[in-house]
Design a protein around this motif. Structure first.
Motif: not given
Length: 297
Positions: A119-122, A132-135, A168-170
């Motif tokens: 749930p933590f979206v960077f 969309a692409w979501i990191g 982790v994808v920042r």
């Protein structure tokens, strides 16, 4: 009347009634907040029944048993709904007795929670096809959208060891060629054409300033700027080039990078403020007011 033969009745003395299979049922008659004197109905494709009533606008979702009042922006008192018409875009037009005309449109915001790797979206970037692409803090995922009533679909999840060097994808960037770049704390990953099956990860051996990548930005001619924890790199012409203290970037802890419309690169750091890249490839400090301050964007 509905396609299943149900008939809805708006009566002055009884509010809302439903006739189904020969049986009459009054819904929320006289209850607080219930519609009174229903003048007009609109049934939408999702099954929601909308009502223009003497005491405002109401809706009855397909799965609900009691109608609910819909507050209208800017109304001073309960508008007297006289006529209700649906348009071709899923919206409604409400004509009132004393408050003029209202336009009611569907919400343009969807919450996407189920199925995300974390749930933590960077970061979020478009995929070139309406999705969309979501990191996130635990990998990246592609979101695709269907029709207006279809739920978002999540596919092509990449996690540590499954296309990514680190979880982790920042930041995420889709470049002019359609390649998708993923900034992780274990290297820079490129998906040629956005296809996870061709994932390639770059490290310091390939010209990355540091494997801990924080931010990405597009540049002229298909270039990609890469901000890391120890300098900046630029991808151009199929190769990576690194910049650091030797080029005047006195603080390697880079928080942000941006190339402006004139082609000048700007770099925000943690401890030395903002830097500007000159025509000869040097990095010079920006405004004195920002020196010693972190520049995040």
């Amino acid at each position: 009347a509905d396609v299943d033969g149900t008939v809805w009745v708006g009566a002055y003395g009884s509010g809302l009634s439903r006739i189904r299979d020969g049986r009459v049922r009054a819904l929320a008659v006289g209850a607080p907040g219930a519609p009174s004197r229903v003048h007009s109905f609109v049934r939408q494709g999702d099954g929601t029944l909308w009502m223009a009533a003497e005491n405002g606008l109401f809706r009855l979702p397909a799965t609900a048993t009691h109608p609910e009042r819909v507050p209208l922006e800017g109304e001073g008192s309960e508008p007297k709904g006289e006529v209700l018409v649906g348009d071709g875009e899923g919206g409604l037009w409400l004509g009132t007795g004393q408050s003029g005309l209202y336009r009611v449109r569907p919400a343009s915001v969807r919450a996407v929670v189920a199925g995300l790797p974390h749930p933590f979206v960077f970061a979020v970037t478009g995929d070139g096809a309406g999705g969309a692409w979501i990191g996130t803090q635990d990998g990246a995922v592609r979101l695709t959208l269907g029709g207006a009533d279809d739920p978002p679909r999540l596919a092509a999840t990449l996690r540590s060891g499954q296309g990514l060097a680190e979880r982790v994808v920042r930041d995420v960037l889709r470049d002019a060629a359609g390649d998708v770049w993923l900034a992780t704390t274990g290297g820079l990953t490129r998906l040629p054409g956005g296809d996870p099956r061709g994932a390639v990860t770059y490290g310091t051996a390939q010209g990355l300033a540091d494997v801990r990548v924080r931010a990405l930005a597009p540049g002229r001619g298909g270039a990609v700027w890469i901000a890391t924890f120890d300098g900046v790199s630029r991808w151009q012409g199929g190769r990576l080039e690194r910049f650091g203290a030797a080029e005047g970037l006195t603080d390697g802890y880079v928080l942000s990078v941006h190339e402006d419309r004139g082609g000048t690169a700007w770099v925000g750091t943690q401890a030395a403020g903002l830097f500007r890249r000159t025509a000869d490839g040097r990095f010079v400090p920006g405004p004195a007011l920002l020196r010693g301050r972190p520049v995040f964007r």
